[in-house]
Design an enzyme around this catalytic site. Structure first.
Site, PDB file in Angstrom:
ATOM      1  N   ARG A  23       0.825  -1.224   0.000  1.00 26.37           N
ATOM      2  CA  ARG A  23       0.000   0.000   0.000  1.00 26.37           C
ATOM      3  C   ARG A  23       0.850   1.261   0.000  1.00 26.37           C
ATOM      4  O   ARG A  23       0.575   2.200  -0.751  1.00 26.37           O
ATOM      5  CB  ARG A  23      -0.945   0.017   1.211  1.00 26.37           C
ATOM      6  CG  ARG A  23      -2.035  -1.035   1.139  1.00 26.37           C
ATOM      7  CD  ARG A  23      -2.912  -1.032   2.374  1.00 26.37           C
ATOM      8  NE  ARG A  23      -2.078  -1.289   3.545  1.00 26.37           N
ATOM      9  CZ  ARG A  23      -2.343  -0.843   4.765  1.00 26.37           C
ATOM     10  NH1 ARG A  23      -3.408  -0.108   5.003  1.00 26.37           N
ATOM     11  NH2 ARG A  23      -1.543  -1.125   5.768  1.00 26.37           N
ATOM     12  N   ASN A  41      -6.047  -2.692   2.013  1.00 29.20           N
ATOM     13  CA  ASN A  41      -6.036  -4.143   2.164  1.00 29.20           C
ATOM     14  C   ASN A  41      -7.467  -4.627   2.245  1.00 29.20           C
ATOM     15  O   ASN A  41      -8.326  -3.952   2.817  1.00 29.20           O
ATOM     16  CB  ASN A  41      -5.295  -4.560   3.437  1.00 29.20           C
ATOM     17  CG  ASN A  41      -3.797  -4.424   3.325  1.00 29.20           C
ATOM     18  OD1 ASN A  41      -3.234  -4.391   2.233  1.00 29.20           O
ATOM     19  ND2 ASN A  41      -3.131  -4.352   4.461  1.00 29.20           N
TER      20      ASN A  41
END
Length: 94
Positions: A23, A41
């Site tokens: 990320r 996520n």
């Protein structure tokens, strides 16, 4: 050179992509490319991202997503075209 066409893509990345900085790396790549959107996520172990901006920049982000950062092992990438929402900035969501 860009023609000003704004596009949006939703990207779902499966494989070993959580716990490897995916990320945060995606956010850095988006900022480098000038792409707006977000990344998060998912409970199933995948990572989902939305990228919006100049078509060439968004396509470059999607290409990056196919391999991700060092340590990631991308198994598959699903890409959906969506209508732009004129997002600003790029965020990392939990």
């Amino acid at each position: 050179m860009t023609d000003g066409t704004r596009v949006r893509r939703r990207v779902l990345v499966r494989g070993f992509v959580q716990g490897v900085g995916y990320r945060w790396s995606a956010a850095r790549e988006a900022e480098r490319l000038g792409v707006a959107g977000w990344v998060r996520n998912r409970a199933d172990g995948s990572v989902e991202a939305v990228a919006e901006g100049d078509e060439a920049a968004v396509e470059a982000f999607v290409a990056w997503a196919a391999h991700g950062p060092r340590g990631a092992s991308v198994g598959s990438v699903d890409v959906r075209e969506e209508a732009p929402e004129h997002l600003a900035g790029f965020t990392v969501e939990p």
